[in-house]
Design an enzyme around this catalytic site. Structure first.
Site, PDB file in Angstrom:
ATOM      1  N   ASP A   1       0.796  -1.234   0.000  1.00  0.00           N
ATOM      2  CA  ASP A   1       0.000   0.000   0.000  1.00  0.00           C
ATOM      3  C   ASP A   1       0.829   1.286   0.000  1.00  0.00           C
ATOM      4  OD1 ASP A   1      -1.817  -1.979   0.464  1.00  0.00           O
ATOM      5  OD2 ASP A   1      -2.420  -1.272   2.443  1.00  0.00           O
TER       6      ASP A   1
ATOM      7  N   GLU B   1     -10.262  -1.503   4.388  1.00  0.00           N
ATOM      8  CA  GLU B   1      -8.948  -0.955   4.703  1.00  0.00           C
ATOM      9  C   GLU B   1      -8.762   0.399   4.017  1.00  0.00           C
ATOM     10  OE1 GLU B   1      -6.020  -4.625   5.531  1.00  0.00           O
ATOM     11  OE2 GLU B   1      -6.485  -4.381   3.404  1.00  0.00           O
TER      12      GLU B   1
END
Length: 514
Positions: free
Chosen positions: A33, A218
């Site tokens: 990420d 998320e």
């Protein structure tokens, strides 16, 4: 153009043929990420989940790279390293220009990172607890100091699923807002602070559809956008990573459009209860776009987003070495009314547009195909290119192009519009290496109405990826591909009828770049 200046010569078992030219990758090891991207004093900073020790997930730390155009990146030393007591998960960096934290001065505002700590067995906190921590920099991001209170925000009771703080300044309320998730609930929790160190709960959001056993939310991002450019019609967007149950399988990035009054986010136009993933709004309909996040500190009104170009279904198995993981192309976001409702629209950032404009283009306007395939000539050969297409389908059932194709057409990524189904599909079943994971999905489709048979496509091809945009950027499809080195051709096709490529421009981007 290279991800890093002067990369070393490839060693045995390395795959330089798949090192992207337009998309950021670290020199080596695992990346997932993006974290805390921001713009400050003419420099774009990108942080990301990084394993400094191996090309696999683990030892989570924050890698760091900088750029002046989001295309040429310079990799720095690890910004926030893992330790014996904790791993460093995702988060945000903000420029505290009014020194609300007291960690700098008004003349030299601190950079403040809010991130998730995952505490280990020998930490003072309970093992596996996730909580929000703070670090700050007084030298424009070169070095970072941990705040003396660690963590600054913990759930009560503590949770192993409380993570991914997304922080922004809420001007009407004169305070900071943090969006976090309890990933397995799934739930978004909103907090406020006047100093970035003390946080109080504002509200919770969720669950709102897409709630299945094992699903996680998320990487929340909450930000405003004017509808159709009208500042009096301000909407708020909540972007989330969803894993699994992405619209193309595995992980994906979803968004909700709604309102935010400084306390509560309220979505609008939700699908009916029990609707499947295709009924929701996705930032990207391909398989390889996750954890989308917004750059902080940009001077322009329209935000820029970047995501992780991979999928948790097979990220650990992709056949690249000595690195695993890369970023999507930075995209500018707008909110437009399409089909009677507001939709998020992505277009490549202006730096990329300028790069394409600086290169000579090949034009194939007016090309007509009748139930045939046609290989574009040798000058249109390359591994990295920008392709702009407008097709008029005159009786054809399907039409489109193959990119990263071999001369015989046996290998290639197929981008096809189906007139009967009114769908756009990226088919990577014969794109090159596909057998490294049984979960490497082959076809991804999205509804694209074109009742008059006119379809416009913007295709961005890199050494190991294809990004397709259509309908003013409201449809984006991002897919990894792993073609052989000789798959450098573009082939057009029309099936069961005639198609006119009224506009087709090919710009090669992998020539004369160094």
């Amino acid at each position: 153009m290279a991800s890093l200046p002067n990369p070393p010569a490839a060693q045995a078992n390395e795959t330089p043929q798949w090192r992207p030219l337009l998309h950021y990758t670290p020199r080596r090891n695992w990346m997932n990420d993006p974290n805390g991207p921001f713009f400050y004093k003419g420099v774009y900073h990108l942080f990301y989940q990084y394993n400094p020790e191996a090309p696999e997930w683990g030892n989570m730390s924050w890698g760091h790279a900088t750029s002046t155009d989001m295309l040429h990146w310079h990799e720095h030393d690890v910004a926030l390293p893992f330790s014996e007591t904790k791993d460093i998960f995702s988060g945000t960096v903000v420029v505290d220009k009014h020194n609300t934290s007291g960690l700098g001065t008004t003349d030299n505002p601190p950079l403040v990172a809010l991130y998730t700590s995952v505490f280990k067995k020998n930490a003072s906190n309970a093992p596996d607890v996730q909580a929000q921590s703070l670090a700050y920099s007084n030298d424009e991001g070169r070095t970072w100091k941990s705040y003396h209170k660690d963590p600054v925000l913990t759930l009560s009771p503590p949770s192993p699923h409380f993570r991914d703080p997304g922080v922004f300044w809420y001007e009407p309320g004169d305070y900071w807002v943090m969006a976090t998730v309890v990933a397995n609930a799934p739930k978004v929790k909103l907090y406020k602070s006047t100093n970035l160190t003390d946080w109080t709960l504002l509200s919770d959001f969720g669950p709102v559809g897409l709630v299945q056993p094992g699903i996680q939310w998320e990487m929340p991002s909450l930000f405003p956008l004017p509808l159709d450019g009208n500042p009096t019609q301000l909407k708020w967007i909540l972007m989330l990573g969803v894993n699994p149950w992405g619209v193309s399988g595995g992980s994906g990035s979803i968004y909700y459009v709604g309102s935010f009054d400084g306390t509560t986010f309220r979505p609008e136009g939700l699908p009916p209860e029990g609707a499947g993933p295709a009924a929701y709004d996705w930032v990207d309909h391909g398989a390889d776009h996750y954890a989308a996040i917004v750059f902080a500190g940009l001077p322009a009104a329209r935000p820029v987003t970047i995501g992780w170009m991979s999928n948790w279904d097979y990220a650990s198995q992709v056949p690249t070495a000595p690195w695993k993981g890369q970023m999507t192309l930075p995209m500018t976001m707008a909110l437009r009314t399409i089909d009677g409702r507001p939709q998020l629209c992505l277009t490549p950032d202006g730096h990329y547009t300028a790069l394409v404009a600086a290169h000579a283009a090949l034009s194939f306007d007016g090309m007509r195909l009748s139930s045939e395939r046609r290989l574009l000539p040798e000058p249109a050969r390359g591994q990295v290119m920008d392709i702009d297409i407008r097709m008029h389908m005159h009786g054809a059932d399907r039409a489109g192009i193959f990119v990263r194709a071999t001369v015989d057409g046996h290998v290639g990524t197929k981008i096809v519009y189906d007139m009967k189904k009114q769908t756009l599909t990226v088919d990577r079943s014969r794109s090159g290496q596909t057998g490294f994971s049984p979960r490497f999905s082959h076809e991804h489709s999205v509804s694209v109405p074109a009742p008059a048979g006119e379809v416009s496509l913007h295709v961005i091809v890199d050494r190991n990826s294809v990004e397709v945009l259509s309908r003013n950027g409201s449809v984006v499809m991002t897919d990894l591909v792993f073609p052989p080195a000789d798959a450098e051709r573009v082939m057009t096709f029309s099936e069961n009828g005639m198609t006119e490529f009224s506009h087709m421009k090919v710009t090669l981007l992998d020539r004369n770049q160094e």
